[in-house]
Design an enzyme around this catalytic site. Sequence first.
Site, PDB file in Angstrom:
ATOM      1  N   ASP A   9       5.215  -4.487  -4.494  1.00  0.00           N
ATOM      2  CA  ASP A   9       3.999  -4.598  -3.599  1.00  0.00           C
ATOM      3  C   ASP A   9       4.449  -3.684  -1.935  1.00  0.00           C
ATOM      4  O   ASP A   9       5.484  -4.261  -1.736  1.00  0.00           O
ATOM      5  CB  ASP A   9       3.252  -6.016  -3.336  1.00  0.00           C
ATOM      6  CG  ASP A   9       1.848  -5.938  -3.147  1.00  0.00           C
ATOM      7  OD1 ASP A   9       1.878  -5.118  -2.165  1.00  0.00           O
ATOM      8  OD2 ASP A   9       1.571  -6.635  -3.376  1.00  0.00           O
ATOM      9  N   VAL A  13       4.927  -9.850   1.283  1.00  0.00           N
ATOM     10  CA  VAL A  13       4.482 -10.698   0.866  1.00  0.00           C
ATOM     11  C   VAL A  13       2.805 -11.430   2.044  1.00  0.00           C
ATOM     12  O   VAL A  13       2.430 -10.614   2.989  1.00  0.00           O
ATOM     13  CB  VAL A  13       5.188 -12.141   1.629  1.00  0.00           C
ATOM     14  CG1 VAL A  13       4.671 -13.769   0.919  1.00  0.00           C
ATOM     15  CG2 VAL A  13       6.325 -11.954   0.703  1.00  0.00           C
ATOM     16  N   HIS A  14       1.902 -11.282   1.286  1.00  0.00           N
ATOM     17  CA  HIS A  14       0.200 -11.312   1.593  1.00  0.00           C
ATOM     18  C   HIS A  14      -0.566 -12.581   1.116  1.00  0.00           C
ATOM     19  O   HIS A  14       0.221 -13.396   0.074  1.00  0.00           O
ATOM     20  CB  HIS A  14      -0.680  -9.785   1.863  1.00  0.00           C
ATOM     21  CG  HIS A  14      -0.343  -9.423   0.582  1.00  0.00           C
ATOM     22  ND1 HIS A  14      -1.056  -9.198  -0.334  1.00  0.00           N
ATOM     23  CD2 HIS A  14       0.475  -8.364  -0.146  1.00  0.00           C
ATOM     24  CE1 HIS A  14      -0.761  -9.077  -1.305  1.00  0.00           C
ATOM     25  NE2 HIS A  14       0.537  -8.062  -1.571  1.00  0.00           N
ATOM     26  N   GLY A  15      -1.063 -12.758   0.822  1.00  0.00           N
ATOM     27  CA  GLY A  15      -2.328 -13.675   0.496  1.00  0.00           C
ATOM     28  C   GLY A  15      -2.051 -13.810  -1.613  1.00  0.00           C
ATOM     29  O   GLY A  15      -2.179 -14.202  -1.908  1.00  0.00           O
TER      30      GLY A  15
END
Length: 163
Positions: A9, A13-15
């Site tokens: 990704d 780091v994200h929701g």
Amino acid sequence: MDVKLLRIDSRLVHGQVANNWAGSLGAEAILAVSDGAANDELRKTLMLQTGGGKVKVHVLGVEKAARVYKNPKYENLKAVIVVETPADIVRLLDLGVEAKEVNVGGMTFKQGTSQVSQAVYAGPEDVEAFKEIDSRGIKQYIQQVPSTASSDLMGALKDKGLL
């Protein structure tokens, strides 16, 4: 280390990663693995705040992540490992990280890339890394969040004329 998900990704780091993936898989930690992010204090600080109280976020370079993976101290740690590029997966594999499958969740558009799915764009160097991962017998699939269907990455690359 008990790796619950090995994911590519480009946002790291994200929701979606912190809440959807880590939560649904019962992960205790997210390892954001990126040499660039590990050496960028602002990026690192922002990612460390994403995990909240439920999941601890660690931002590590590729080599350090491989050492942590092999460290007996973390043998029972339930973790999600997220990298930015398929080349980072190849590096982790070369350093001894084991994988049966790789989730390709999101690779943002950059000049010279082609659209593979709604959220995945790949350039020639990405395709070469995907082929290397495939040659090692590792399944690769596209899936943004746990509640959506997955699709075969190599099939999608072939359908788009990238293989």
